[in-house]
Write a protein that holds these residues in place. Structure first.
Motif, PDB file in Angstrom:
ATOM      1  N   THR A  95     -11.187  10.836  11.065  1.00 41.29           N
ATOM      2  CA  THR A  95     -10.695   9.689  10.617  1.00 41.29           C
ATOM      3  C   THR A  95     -11.114   9.514   8.942  1.00 41.29           C
ATOM      4  O   THR A  95     -10.385   9.182   8.419  1.00 41.29           O
ATOM      5  N   THR A 152      -9.316  12.075   6.983  1.00 43.67           N
ATOM      6  CA  THR A 152      -7.920  11.626   6.779  1.00 43.67           C
ATOM      7  C   THR A 152      -7.807  10.410   5.370  1.00 43.67           C
ATOM      8  O   THR A 152      -7.104  10.578   4.630  1.00 43.67           O
ATOM      9  N   VAL A 153      -8.956   9.490   5.741  1.00 48.62           N
ATOM     10  CA  VAL A 153      -9.011   8.553   4.492  1.00 48.62           C
ATOM     11  C   VAL A 153      -9.070   9.217   3.113  1.00 48.62           C
ATOM     12  O   VAL A 153      -8.451   8.991   2.117  1.00 48.62           O
ATOM     13  N   THR A 169      -6.398   3.014   0.132  1.00 48.15           N
ATOM     14  CA  THR A 169      -7.313   2.805   0.953  1.00 48.15           C
ATOM     15  C   THR A 169      -8.173   1.781   0.378  1.00 48.15           C
ATOM     16  O   THR A 169      -7.982   1.312  -0.629  1.00 48.15           O
ATOM     17  N   MET A 195     -12.125   0.758   5.043  1.00 48.24           N
ATOM     18  CA  MET A 195     -11.836   2.135   5.684  1.00 48.24           C
ATOM     19  C   MET A 195     -12.746   3.161   5.331  1.00 48.24           C
ATOM     20  O   MET A 195     -13.220   4.134   6.185  1.00 48.24           O
ATOM     21  N   TRP A 196     -13.423   3.327   4.129  1.00 46.35           N
ATOM     22  CA  TRP A 196     -14.363   4.058   3.696  1.00 46.35           C
ATOM     23  C   TRP A 196     -15.674   3.980   4.557  1.00 46.35           C
ATOM     24  O   TRP A 196     -16.196   4.695   4.835  1.00 46.35           O
ATOM     25  N   GLY A 229     -15.332   4.129   8.000  1.00 49.08           N
ATOM     26  CA  GLY A 229     -15.055   5.675   8.498  1.00 49.08           C
ATOM     27  C   GLY A 229     -16.244   6.583   8.251  1.00 49.08           C
ATOM     28  O   GLY A 229     -16.459   7.709   9.051  1.00 49.08           O
ATOM     29  N   CYS A 288      -6.634  -3.340   8.502  1.00 46.74           N
ATOM     30  CA  CYS A 288      -6.435  -1.769   8.234  1.00 46.74           C
ATOM     31  C   CYS A 288      -5.058  -1.441   8.661  1.00 46.74           C
ATOM     32  O   CYS A 288      -4.433  -2.011   9.406  1.00 46.74           O
ATOM     33  N   TYR A 302      -5.014   3.986  11.056  1.00 51.23           N
ATOM     34  CA  TYR A 302      -6.387   4.030  10.920  1.00 51.23           C
ATOM     35  C   TYR A 302      -6.871   3.294  12.290  1.00 51.23           C
ATOM     36  O   TYR A 302      -7.839   3.838  12.610  1.00 51.23           O
TER      37      TYR A 302
END
Length: 140
Positions: free
Chosen positions: A35, A38-39, A49, A53-54, A57, A106, A110
């Motif tokens: 994941t 992918t981000v 993004t 997400m970061w 993640g 998100c 995700y």
């Protein structure tokens, strides 16, 4: 000094449970790493993004080694570690999926990847509540 359980610890059922738990946690970490990768690919290829997400993640796959250590301590007979891994494996999938289902937090891809990683630890919640585990770890 850790309180240890000794009733049935070390038998094939408890050993198998902890072995399966470690595999589930490893899968959780692997999907989390996928994941995060992918981000990163999405960000570097110009797609949008978010900090959420970061951060999430990075946090979830970073939890995998911690969960493995807790599971090792539980396999060694530490009741607090056993109780902790049982609680985390129950609450984490609910929390991750609950947050992912909030509209706009998100993108769907995700949420699916994060959900899969969280669902990987769900079997631990069931395995740690079997009769064999209750016998090996009586309530303190």
């Amino acid at each position: 000094m850790a309180i240890t359980a000794t009733a049935n610890l070390g038998n094939s059922r408890t050993d198998e449970t902890f072995s399966t738990a470690k595999k589930c946690i490893t899968l959780f970490g692997a999907i989390g790493a996928i994941t995060l990768a992918t981000v990163a690919v999405m960000a570097f290829s110009g797609h949008a993004t978010t900090p959420f997400m970061w951060i999430r993640g990075a946090i979830l796959p970073a939890l995998a080694p911690v969960l493995l250590r807790i599971t090792d301590r539980a396999a060694g007979g530490e009741y607090k570690a056993f109780d902790r891994i049982r609680a985390v494996s129950t609450v984490m999938p609910i929390a991750v999926l609950g947050v992912d289902l909030i509209p706009g937090v998100c993108p769907a891809w995700y949420a699916v990847l994060q959900g899969l990683s969280a669902l990987a630890v769900l079997p631990i919640a069931f395995l740690t509540r079997t009769k064999a585990m209750a016998t090996a770890f009586p309530k303190q």
